[in-house]
Design a protein around this motif. Structure first.
Motif, PDB file in Angstrom:
ATOM      1  N   ASN A 178      12.118   4.537  12.526  1.00 40.95           N
ATOM      2  CA  ASN A 178      11.367   5.432  11.651  1.00 40.95           C
ATOM      3  C   ASN A 178      10.256   4.683  10.932  1.00 40.95           C
ATOM      4  O   ASN A 178       9.157   5.203  10.767  1.00 40.95           O
ATOM      5  CB  ASN A 178      12.296   6.123  10.652  1.00 40.95           C
ATOM      6  CG  ASN A 178      11.721   7.452  10.191  1.00 40.95           C
ATOM      7  OD1 ASN A 178      11.060   8.139  10.964  1.00 40.95           O
ATOM      8  ND2 ASN A 178      11.917   7.776   8.926  1.00 40.95           N
ATOM      9  N   TYR A 179      10.548   3.425  10.547  1.00 49.95           N
ATOM     10  CA  TYR A 179       9.516   2.610   9.904  1.00 49.95           C
ATOM     11  C   TYR A 179       8.345   2.399  10.864  1.00 49.95           C
ATOM     12  O   TYR A 179       7.183   2.595  10.508  1.00 49.95           O
ATOM     13  CB  TYR A 179      10.100   1.258   9.468  1.00 49.95           C
ATOM     14  CG  TYR A 179       9.044   0.339   8.912  1.00 49.95           C
ATOM     15  CD1 TYR A 179       8.602   0.482   7.600  1.00 49.95           C
ATOM     16  CD2 TYR A 179       8.454  -0.635   9.712  1.00 49.95           C
ATOM     17  CE1 TYR A 179       7.598  -0.321   7.099  1.00 49.95           C
ATOM     18  CE2 TYR A 179       7.452  -1.436   9.226  1.00 49.95           C
ATOM     19  CZ  TYR A 179       7.022  -1.288   7.918  1.00 49.95           C
ATOM     20  OH  TYR A 179       6.017  -2.077   7.432  1.00 49.95           O
ATOM     21  N   LEU A 181       7.401   4.106  13.564  1.00 53.26           N
ATOM     22  CA  LEU A 181       6.644   5.334  13.852  1.00 53.26           C
ATOM     23  C   LEU A 181       5.809   5.778  12.651  1.00 53.26           C
ATOM     24  O   LEU A 181       4.687   6.260  12.804  1.00 53.26           O
ATOM     25  CB  LEU A 181       7.595   6.459  14.293  1.00 53.26           C
ATOM     26  CG  LEU A 181       8.265   6.255  15.648  1.00 53.26           C
ATOM     27  CD1 LEU A 181       9.307   7.344  15.902  1.00 53.26           C
ATOM     28  CD2 LEU A 181       7.237   6.240  16.774  1.00 53.26           C
ATOM     29  N   THR A 182       6.376   5.610  11.442  1.00 53.68           N
ATOM     30  CA  THR A 182       5.635   5.999  10.238  1.00 53.68           C
ATOM     31  C   THR A 182       4.381   5.145  10.074  1.00 53.68           C
ATOM     32  O   THR A 182       3.288   5.652   9.816  1.00 53.68           O
ATOM     33  CB  THR A 182       6.523   5.850   8.980  1.00 53.68           C
ATOM     34  OG1 THR A 182       7.712   6.618   9.155  1.00 53.68           O
ATOM     35  CG2 THR A 182       5.811   6.333   7.738  1.00 53.68           C
ATOM     36  N   ARG A 183       4.538   3.809  10.260  1.00 51.30           N
ATOM     37  CA  ARG A 183       3.396   2.904  10.112  1.00 51.30           C
ATOM     38  C   ARG A 183       2.348   3.154  11.192  1.00 51.30           C
ATOM     39  O   ARG A 183       1.151   3.140  10.924  1.00 51.30           O
ATOM     40  CB  ARG A 183       3.852   1.436  10.204  1.00 51.30           C
ATOM     41  CG  ARG A 183       4.542   0.934   8.959  1.00 51.30           C
ATOM     42  CD  ARG A 183       3.581   0.708   7.824  1.00 51.30           C
ATOM     43  NE  ARG A 183       2.706  -0.451   8.047  1.00 51.30           N
ATOM     44  CZ  ARG A 183       1.651  -0.731   7.285  1.00 51.30           C
ATOM     45  NH1 ARG A 183       1.345   0.054   6.272  1.00 51.30           N
ATOM     46  NH2 ARG A 183       0.911  -1.793   7.519  1.00 51.30           N
ATOM     47  N   MET A 184       2.809   3.350  12.434  1.00 49.97           N
ATOM     48  CA  MET A 184       1.856   3.607  13.525  1.00 49.97           C
ATOM     49  C   MET A 184       1.045   4.855  13.235  1.00 49.97           C
ATOM     50  O   MET A 184      -0.163   4.887  13.465  1.00 49.97           O
ATOM     51  CB  MET A 184       2.604   3.796  14.861  1.00 49.97           C
ATOM     52  CG  MET A 184       3.099   2.517  15.488  1.00 49.97           C
ATOM     53  SD  MET A 184       4.055   2.859  17.007  1.00 49.97           S
ATOM     54  CE  MET A 184       2.737   3.327  18.154  1.00 49.97           C
ATOM     55  N   SER A 196       5.886  -6.398  15.123  1.00 50.81           N
ATOM     56  CA  SER A 196       5.847  -7.751  14.542  1.00 50.81           C
ATOM     57  C   SER A 196       5.916  -7.671  13.025  1.00 50.81           C
ATOM     58  O   SER A 196       6.597  -8.464  12.369  1.00 50.81           O
ATOM     59  CB  SER A 196       4.574  -8.501  14.910  1.00 50.81           C
ATOM     60  OG  SER A 196       4.193  -8.224  16.195  1.00 50.81           O
ATOM     61  N   GLU A 197       5.179  -6.697  12.473  1.00 52.13           N
ATOM     62  CA  GLU A 197       5.184  -6.525  11.022  1.00 52.13           C
ATOM     63  C   GLU A 197       6.603  -6.189  10.534  1.00 52.13           C
ATOM     64  O   GLU A 197       7.084  -6.752   9.553  1.00 52.13           O
ATOM     65  CB  GLU A 197       4.214  -5.408  10.658  1.00 52.13           C
ATOM     66  CG  GLU A 197       4.077  -5.156   9.172  1.00 52.13           C
ATOM     67  CD  GLU A 197       3.370  -3.839   8.916  1.00 52.13           C
ATOM     68  OE1 GLU A 197       2.182  -3.878   8.589  1.00 52.13           O
ATOM     69  OE2 GLU A 197       4.014  -2.765   9.037  1.00 52.13           O
ATOM     70  N   TYR A 203      12.773  -5.582   8.628  1.00 48.97           N
ATOM     71  CA  TYR A 203      13.211  -4.235   8.993  1.00 48.97           C
ATOM     72  C   TYR A 203      13.664  -4.175  10.450  1.00 48.97           C
ATOM     73  O   TYR A 203      14.279  -3.224  10.880  1.00 48.97           O
ATOM     74  CB  TYR A 203      12.098  -3.202   8.788  1.00 48.97           C
ATOM     75  CG  TYR A 203      11.736  -2.977   7.339  1.00 48.97           C
ATOM     76  CD1 TYR A 203      12.661  -3.209   6.321  1.00 48.97           C
ATOM     77  CD2 TYR A 203      10.476  -2.514   6.986  1.00 48.97           C
ATOM     78  CE1 TYR A 203      12.332  -2.996   5.002  1.00 48.97           C
ATOM     79  CE2 TYR A 203      10.135  -2.303   5.666  1.00 48.97           C
ATOM     80  CZ  TYR A 203      11.060  -2.547   4.673  1.00 48.97           C
ATOM     81  OH  TYR A 203      10.723  -2.320   3.368  1.00 48.97           O
ATOM     82  N   ALA A 204      13.251  -5.203  11.242  1.00 51.46           N
ATOM     83  CA  ALA A 204      13.659  -5.223  12.654  1.00 51.46           C
ATOM     84  C   ALA A 204      14.271  -6.583  12.963  1.00 51.46           C
ATOM     85  O   ALA A 204      13.896  -7.598  12.389  1.00 51.46           O
ATOM     86  CB  ALA A 204      12.457  -4.969  13.549  1.00 51.46           C
TER      87      ALA A 204
END
Lengths: 335, 164
Positions: A178-179, A181-184, A196-197, A203-204
């Motif tokens: 979700n993080y 997809l939200t950032r993209m 990478s972020e 978070y990953a």
């Protein structure tokens, strides 16, 4: 006041969260007329035991300093012989074997000890056998922390929604996806860059396959299918598509028409047309599952209450510990 | 549907009752009271959603002495939006659209594409309209099959599996 003696097996993020929470409250829960006493903590290096009760704050400090004194006993030996009321099993998930958690849980239940776990492996692989064993021994086997972290799902089904026939459950069950997809979507960045972020921010995982290819979500779908619908399915029954081939263009095209893209896990028993799948889906921007960042969300479709949505933090040390604590207090107040 | 009513009281209700009785959901009624036809009747335009037997409805209106003019059937009532990602052009987007259109119960009504570079994956947003919920479900299932064959990722709407 009732005293509940707990043995915590696993001192990773969740185990440490439980210790932190119990240190904060000093184990005192007056509203539930309960005192929670930690009588053992175990990790791969051994077990620290004190039947009179360990100080959770001190254990945590010593664990982090590397000077926690442990006996030579293995975790499994302690589980088979130690004096505790509830086993808190918070070792990491192994989706294929469920070990070592599965052996720990089996050992405790077969002795007639209640178990609370955050470990998805054993619940996804052996739910039927484990609940059967718990029922036979008249003890509890609870797993609120396995799906959606802090977000209540099983507790919600057990009490507030009791009596409602549940028609289906769908939701966002992986904060990492979700993080990403939200950032993209918000920054128009490509998948690799956001991944990478997410790794840098913690978070990953270093190897994100388990999250981004939808396996973690699929495990949660299996748990929901088996526990909420009695479906007796396993990971291979779930159709799984992850998020690694989503492009910023796809997110833009979706946004232009009022949608976001989310990785959705869905389970619907529905007879022969059962649905058991994990896939990226178009979600209208105003839909309850359109939640941002690392949040998790679940939409529970019920016969009487209609749709019920819950949103919450799907991971995190203290957040997941809150789900463990809720299971512990449920045991304290019902047994 | 264009209807002609006699210029006596109660005729509008007389015309709408059979539509609503047949399960039609009336969306709008335009009453051209000033525009009398050469026959002395008053033209009205009724727009409604209706999935039942149209011939039976026409018969029921005619039996109430209502003259039916033009019937403009817009059959496609259900709309679904779906995204596809992959080598959309190389896997023949025209064929993808044709396969949906040839079903007879669904068609592609909207297409938006994005092609970032020659060897990069393209993305497309496809709007599909279908005759009803069941047809929309069948169209989505066909879309899924086409995508599997052409190795495209399909991003379906969240409600596509709903059975009600």
């Amino acid at each position: 006041m009732k005293t509940l003696s707990v043995a915590i097996i696993g001192m990773g993020s969740v185990g440490q969260g439980v210790l932190k929470v119990l240190a904060g409250s000093k184990g005192q829960y007056p509203a539930q007329r309960t005192v929670i006493k930690v009588v053992a903590v175990a990790d791969s290096k051994g077990v620290a035991v004190d039947d009179k009760g360990l100080d959770p704050g001190r254990v945590l400090k010593e664990k982090l300093n590397g000077d926690l004194k442990r006996s030579g006993q293995s975790a499994l030996d302690y589980i088979r012989t130690g004096n505790y009321d509830v086993l808190v099993e918070v070792t990491p998930t192994d989706a294929k074997t469920g070990e070592p958690g599965l052996s720990y849980i089996t050992a405790a239940l077969s002795r007639g000890k209640s178990v609370v776990t955050s470990n998805k492996g054993p619940v996804a692989l052996q739910y039927k056998a484990l609940t059967g064993m718990a029922r036979e021994k008249g003890v509890h086997f609870l797993y609120e922390a396995t799906v959606g972290g802090a977000m209540p799902v099983f507790n919600l089904l057990r009490t507030p929604l009791a009596g409602n026939k549940v028609l289906g459950i769908k939701g966002i069950f992986n904060g990492t996806c979700n993080y990403i997809l939200t950032r993209m979507a918000s920054e128009g960045l490509p998948y690799d860059m956001v991944l990478s972020e997410a790794k840098e921010l913690g978070y990953a995982e270093a190897d994100p396959t388990y999250d981004v290819e939808g396996i973690d979500t699929a495990l949660k779908v299996v748990i929901l299918a088996n526990t909420a619908f009695g479906m007796n399915v396993s990971l291979k029954d779930v159709s799984v598509v992850g998020i690694s081939s989503i492009t910023p263009d796809a997110l833009k095209l979706a946004a232009d028409d009022g949608y976001v893209i989310k990785l959705i896990g869905e389970v619907r028993p529905n007879g022969a047309e059962r649905v058991l799948k994990v896939s990226p889906r178009l979600v209208p921007k105003m839909h309850p599952l359109s939640v941002q960042g690392t949040l998790n969300a679940a939409l529970i479709e019920t016969a009487l209450a209609g749709d019920i949505a819950v949103v919450g933090k799907g991971a995190g040390s203290v957040e997941t510990a809150s789900a463990i604590l809720s299971d512990l207090l449920y045991i304290a107040t019902t047994s | 549907m264009d209807l002609e009513l006699k210029d006596i009281p109660g005729q509008l209700v007389n015309a709408l009752v059979p539509i609503s009785d047949a399960g039609g959901n009336i969306v709008s009624v335009v009453h051209h009271h000033a525009k009398r036809t050469p026959r002395g009747t008053i033209p009205i335009q009724v727009t409604f959603d209706f999935e039942g037997d149209l011939e039976a409805l026409k018969f029921s209106l005619e039996s109430r002495d209502i003259k039916i003019g033009r019937v403009n059937e817009a059959k496609l009532l259900e709309h679904r939006t779906v995204l596809i990602v992959g080598h959309i052009i190389h896997s023949d987007i025209r064929d993808t659209i044709d396969q949906i259109d040839q079903t007879g119960y669904a068609e592609v009504v909207d297409l938006a594409m994005s092609m970032p570079g020659i060897n990069l994956k393209s993305s497309a947003r496809i709007g599909i309209s279908a005759e009803g919920k069941e047809e929309a479900r069948k169209a989505m299932s066909l879309m899924r099959q086409i995508a599997r064959k052409k190795d495209l990722l399909v991003i379906e709407p969240i409600n596509s599996e709903d059975t009600q």
